[in-house]
Scaffold this motif. Structure first.
Motif, PDB file in Angstrom:
ATOM      1  N   ARG A  99      -4.659  -0.868  10.012  1.00 12.76           N
ATOM      2  CA  ARG A  99      -3.657  -0.744  11.071  1.00 12.76           C
ATOM      3  C   ARG A  99      -3.228   0.715  11.260  1.00 12.76           C
ATOM      4  NH1 ARG A  99      -0.686  -4.348   9.073  1.00 12.76           N
ATOM      5  NH2 ARG A  99      -1.723  -6.088  10.119  1.00 12.76           N
ATOM      6  N   GLN A 100      -3.204   1.449  10.160  1.00 13.60           N
ATOM      7  CA  GLN A 100      -2.880   2.874  10.259  1.00 13.60           C
ATOM      8  C   GLN A 100      -3.955   3.634  11.022  1.00 13.60           C
ATOM      9  OE1 GLN A 100      -0.062   4.456   9.144  1.00 13.60           O
ATOM     10  NE2 GLN A 100       0.762   2.449   8.567  1.00 13.60           N
ATOM     11  N   ARG A 101      -5.189   3.107  10.989  1.00 17.94           N
ATOM     12  CA  ARG A 101      -6.295   3.761  11.688  1.00 17.94           C
ATOM     13  C   ARG A 101      -6.444   3.276  13.123  1.00 17.94           C
ATOM     14  NH1 ARG A 101     -11.994   3.862   8.761  1.00 17.94           N
ATOM     15  NH2 ARG A 101     -12.440   4.247  10.958  1.00 17.94           N
ATOM     16  N   HIS A 156      -5.622  11.092   2.086  1.00 21.59           N
ATOM     17  CA  HIS A 156      -6.903  11.746   2.377  1.00 21.59           C
ATOM     18  C   HIS A 156      -7.775  10.873   3.263  1.00 21.59           C
ATOM     19  CE1 HIS A 156     -11.233  12.260   1.630  1.00 21.59           C
ATOM     20  NE2 HIS A 156     -10.960  13.556   1.578  1.00 21.59           N
ATOM     21  N   ASP A 157      -7.877   9.581   2.929  1.00 20.95           N
ATOM     22  CA  ASP A 157      -8.785   8.692   3.656  1.00 20.95           C
ATOM     23  C   ASP A 157      -8.331   8.453   5.087  1.00 20.95           C
ATOM     24  OD1 ASP A 157     -10.150   8.636   1.315  1.00 20.95           O
ATOM     25  OD2 ASP A 157      -9.808   6.512   0.867  1.00 20.95           O
ATOM     26  N   LEU A 158      -7.024   8.474   5.312  1.00 24.79           N
ATOM     27  CA  LEU A 158      -6.543   8.319   6.683  1.00 24.79           C
ATOM     28  C   LEU A 158      -6.855   9.558   7.521  1.00 24.79           C
ATOM     29  CD1 LEU A 158      -3.139   6.546   6.004  1.00 24.79           C
ATOM     30  CD2 LEU A 158      -5.152   5.549   7.104  1.00 24.79           C
ATOM     31  N   LEU A 159      -6.877  10.709   6.881  1.00 24.60           N
ATOM     32  CA  LEU A 159      -7.216  11.945   7.593  1.00 24.60           C
ATOM     33  C   LEU A 159      -8.717  12.132   7.731  1.00 24.60           C
ATOM     34  CD1 LEU A 159      -4.648  14.463   6.043  1.00 24.60           C
ATOM     35  CD2 LEU A 159      -4.695  13.643   8.399  1.00 24.60           C
ATOM     36  N   HIS A 160      -9.472  11.616   6.758  1.00 21.21           N
ATOM     37  CA  HIS A 160     -10.932  11.806   6.735  1.00 21.21           C
ATOM     38  C   HIS A 160     -11.623  10.451   6.561  1.00 21.21           C
ATOM     39  CE1 HIS A 160     -10.045  16.091   6.207  1.00 21.21           C
ATOM     40  NE2 HIS A 160      -9.220  15.737   5.241  1.00 21.21           N
ATOM     41  N   LEU A 207       0.841  -1.192   0.000  1.00 14.02           N
ATOM     42  CA  LEU A 207       0.000   0.000   0.000  1.00 14.02           C
ATOM     43  C   LEU A 207       0.878   1.246   0.000  1.00 14.02           C
ATOM     44  CD1 LEU A 207      -2.939   1.057   0.235  1.00 14.02           C
ATOM     45  CD2 LEU A 207      -2.591   1.138   2.708  1.00 14.02           C
ATOM     46  N   ASP A 208       0.573   2.173  -0.885  1.00 15.32           N
ATOM     47  CA  ASP A 208       1.317   3.425  -0.995  1.00 15.32           C
ATOM     48  C   ASP A 208       0.685   4.446  -0.059  1.00 15.32           C
ATOM     49  OD1 ASP A 208       2.705   5.677  -1.669  1.00 15.32           O
ATOM     50  OD2 ASP A 208       2.152   5.671  -3.789  1.00 15.32           O
ATOM     51  N   LEU A 209       1.255   4.598   1.116  1.00 21.54           N
ATOM     52  CA  LEU A 209       0.683   5.494   2.120  1.00 21.54           C
ATOM     53  C   LEU A 209       0.788   6.961   1.699  1.00 21.54           C
ATOM     54  CD1 LEU A 209       2.017   3.755   5.361  1.00 21.54           C
ATOM     55  CD2 LEU A 209      -0.299   3.662   4.416  1.00 21.54           C
ATOM     56  N   GLU A 210       1.613   7.254   0.694  1.00 17.38           N
ATOM     57  CA  GLU A 210       1.731   8.623   0.202  1.00 17.38           C
ATOM     58  C   GLU A 210       0.794   8.905  -0.971  1.00 17.38           C
ATOM     59  OE1 GLU A 210       5.802   9.425  -0.649  1.00 17.38           O
ATOM     60  OE2 GLU A 210       6.476   9.065   1.408  1.00 17.38           O
ATOM     61  N   GLN A 248     -15.150  10.147   5.046  1.00 18.67           N
ATOM     62  CA  GLN A 248     -15.374  10.657   3.690  1.00 18.67           C
ATOM     63  C   GLN A 248     -14.377  10.014   2.727  1.00 18.67           C
ATOM     64  OE1 GLN A 248     -17.730  12.959   2.604  1.00 18.67           O
ATOM     65  NE2 GLN A 248     -18.655  12.895   4.643  1.00 18.67           N
ATOM     66  N   PRO A 249     -14.359   8.698   2.629  1.00 17.85           N
ATOM     67  CA  PRO A 249     -13.310   8.037   1.836  1.00 17.85           C
ATOM     68  C   PRO A 249     -13.428   8.302   0.340  1.00 17.85           C
ATOM     69  CG  PRO A 249     -14.916   6.442   2.623  1.00 17.85           C
ATOM     70  CD  PRO A 249     -15.255   7.732   3.277  1.00 17.85           C
ATOM     71  N   LYS A 250     -12.302   8.123  -0.325  1.00 20.75           N
ATOM     72  CA  LYS A 250     -12.233   8.217  -1.779  1.00 20.75           C
ATOM     73  C   LYS A 250     -11.798   6.898  -2.413  1.00 20.75           C
ATOM     74  CE  LYS A 250     -11.076  13.167  -2.143  1.00 20.75           C
ATOM     75  NZ  LYS A 250     -10.085  14.138  -2.694  1.00 20.75           N
ATOM     76  N   SER A 251     -10.922   6.165  -1.731  1.00 23.59           N
ATOM     77  CA  SER A 251     -10.341   4.950  -2.300  1.00 23.59           C
ATOM     78  C   SER A 251     -11.180   3.730  -1.959  1.00 23.59           C
ATOM     79  CB  SER A 251      -8.928   4.739  -1.762  1.00 23.59           C
ATOM     80  OG  SER A 251      -8.969   4.447  -0.366  1.00 23.59           O
ATOM     81  N   ALA A 252     -10.995   2.664  -2.741  1.00 27.14           N
ATOM     82  CA  ALA A 252     -11.700   1.408  -2.466  1.00 27.14           C
ATOM     83  C   ALA A 252     -11.357   0.890  -1.081  1.00 27.14           C
ATOM     84  CB  ALA A 252     -11.342   0.378  -3.527  1.00 27.14           C
ATOM     85  N   VAL A 253     -10.065   0.910  -0.740  1.00 22.30           N
ATOM     86  CA  VAL A 253      -9.671   0.394   0.571  1.00 22.30           C
ATOM     87  C   VAL A 253     -10.224   1.272   1.686  1.00 22.30           C
ATOM     88  CG1 VAL A 253      -7.429   1.583   0.639  1.00 22.30           C
ATOM     89  CG2 VAL A 253      -7.746  -0.525   1.922  1.00 22.30           C
TER      90      VAL A 253
END
Length: 490
Positions: A193-195, A139-143, A130-133, A146-151
């Protein structure tokens, strides 16, 4: 557009059991058809909520028709249309992300399936991690609401189900990626895990990610196709899809809470799909990409036109025999030589207008799975993969953005501008190859510095640059046949 009444749903809308992310032509010509046939035969509440992660096009096409559409088999003897009823609802994620999360969190949803292409997984192509950058992941980790990505959507919905005490759904990847189930699991767990570590642990314990192998050629629908179908059927269908008669679906049978009776209408349920998916990725997708880049440069619009050229047909057969099949483990129930012969018959089907330009899209994401792994295995076995090196050189020439007549190529790729700039900034053919091999998101470092590989690609690129792709394919055929004759006389 034809002056015909719009196709409309007749009968009831099915109760939902599946959310599908990525309702493009392949999903409509494959997953939706299998599910429609399975529920017609065996019943079950397996209606599909189709979610577009980007464009409203699918929704705008489907909703006015009550979410039904026509699936058209392109047989040599003519068109065979069938109306598909399995889609119950269509959503556009950017318009209302929370509605999508709510749909996925519904306890009635047992499966979330994906056809989002390689780039939809937001991974680094060379590592598969997974490309965390990635902009959408950041965006999805911050919000997270309000996700944008499939994951991002998958994890948000699983979190909602965990909080509500609801069982998870099965995550079913149906993209052309090696170990697609394991890949989906890895990116979902890493994102979770990041969340929240407890959320990631819950997903790891309770959620399944079956691997799949999918196969059906689905060319892009044109306005002429829509008009011709209207003349045949008497109705206008803006959402129609076209595909070959052949289809193959191999599925790891590991579901949290049931599935449609896909096995009753031809899907193969297995303990492991690894050998099947590798066969398909390397034999079909690998040669498809080869024909796409070299065929486009040679002036061919479709795969059928490309393999009608005897030199390209020989190239394909040589790749299978000498460079691809030797790297494969034979899957249960398959004959690799017979499988490749059937592929050539499919490629030659002139009813399938599968455009080389369409297949050439997103090459930076596809090369590692379709070509580079095979090349690495060949090199490790002491084989010089001259045909696959020619395919890589064809890709390099293609992403340079200029065809053999000096005209522009509409390169559709996440790295299109960077690749073009790297190619244009290099003076010699060898420098261009080196500049493109330096993209480590595409080429693993061990391959990029392998002198045998670099020499093969540089020689192949020079041949294309000097005489054109058609002449380069012809030259490789002559060389291969001459070598075969020498070996036969020993």
């Amino acid at each position: 557009m034809p002056d015909k009444p719009r196709l409309k749903r007749s009968g009831h809308t099915p109760k939902v059991g599946i959310v599908h992310l990525g309702p493009g032509a392949f999903f409509r010509g494959f997953n939706a058809v299998y599910t429609d046939e399975a529920t017609e035969l065996a019943g079950g509440d397996w209606g599909i909520v189709a979610v577009s992660l980007r464009s409203p096009t699918a929704r705008d096409q489907l909703k006015p028709q009550g979410n039904v559409f026509t699936s058209v088999t392109l047989a040599p003897e003519g068109w065979e249309p069938r109306i598909i009823h399995s889609i119950a609802q269509t959503l556009v994620a950017p318009e209302d992300p929370q509605a999508v999360v709510a749909a996925m969190a519904d306890p009635n949803i047992k499966i979330v399936s994906l056809t989002i292409t390689e780039k939809g997984y937001c991974t680094q192509p060379s590592t598969g991690e997974l490309d965390l950058e990635h902009a959408d992941i950041a965006h999805d980790l911050l919000h997270p609401d309000q996700p944008k990505s499939a994951v991002g959507f998958i994890v948000a919905a699983l979190d909602a189900r965990r909080t509500a005490g609801v069982k998870p759904f099965t995550v079913l990847s149906c993209d052309n990626l090696p170990s697609n189930g394991a890949l989906a699991r890895a990116i979902v767990l890493e994102f979770a895990r990041q969340r929240n570590g407890e959320l990631a642990d819950w997903i790891a314990r309770t959620t399944t990610f079956p691997a799949t192998m999918v196969d059906r050629i689905t060319p892009a629908t044109t306005n002429d196709d829509i008009a011709k179908l209207a003349d045949i059927t008497g109705y206008d269908d803006q959402a129609c899809v076209f595909h070959e008669g052949f289809r193959q679906w191999v599925i790891e049978d590991d579901f949290v809470e049931g599935r449609p009776a896909w096995d009753m209408i031809g899907a193969k349920m297995v303990a492991s799909v690894a050998a099947h998916e590798m066969m398909k990725l390397r034999c079909l997708n690998g040669t498809h990409s080869t024909l796409a880049y070299l065929g486009y440069l040679a002036g061919y619009d479709t795969i059928a036109q490309t393999v009608a050229d005897p030199d390209f047909e020989v190239l394909c057969n040589t790749l299978w025999r000498d460079e691809i099949i030797p790297t494969l483990k034979q899957p249960d129930g398959e004959d690799l030589s017979a499988y490749c012969a059937a592929l050539m018959a499919r490629y030659k089907n002139t009813a399938i207008r599968h455009r080389t330009w369409q297949i050439a899209m997103d090459g930076s994401q596809k090369l590692p799975q379709r070509l580079l792994g095979t090349i690495a295995d060949d090199l490790n076995m002491g084989c010089d993969p001259k045909g696959l090196a020619l395919a890589v050189a064809g890709w390099m020439r293609y992403v340079g953005g200029q065809d053999e007549n000096g005209g522009p190529i509409d390169v559709r790729d996440p790295l299109a501008l960077a690749l073009k700039n790297a190619s244009e900034g290099a003076k010699t053919n060898a420098d261009k190859v080196s500049a493109l091999l330096a993209f480590h998101d595409i080429f693993p470092s061990t391959l990029a510095v392998d002198h045998r590989f670099c020499d093969l690609v540089t020689k192949a690129y020079g041949g294309i640059a000097e005489g054109g792709a058609k002449a380069a394919v012809r030259a490789l055929r002559i060389e291969t046949e001459a070598r075969a004759k020498q070996q036969a006389h020993k």
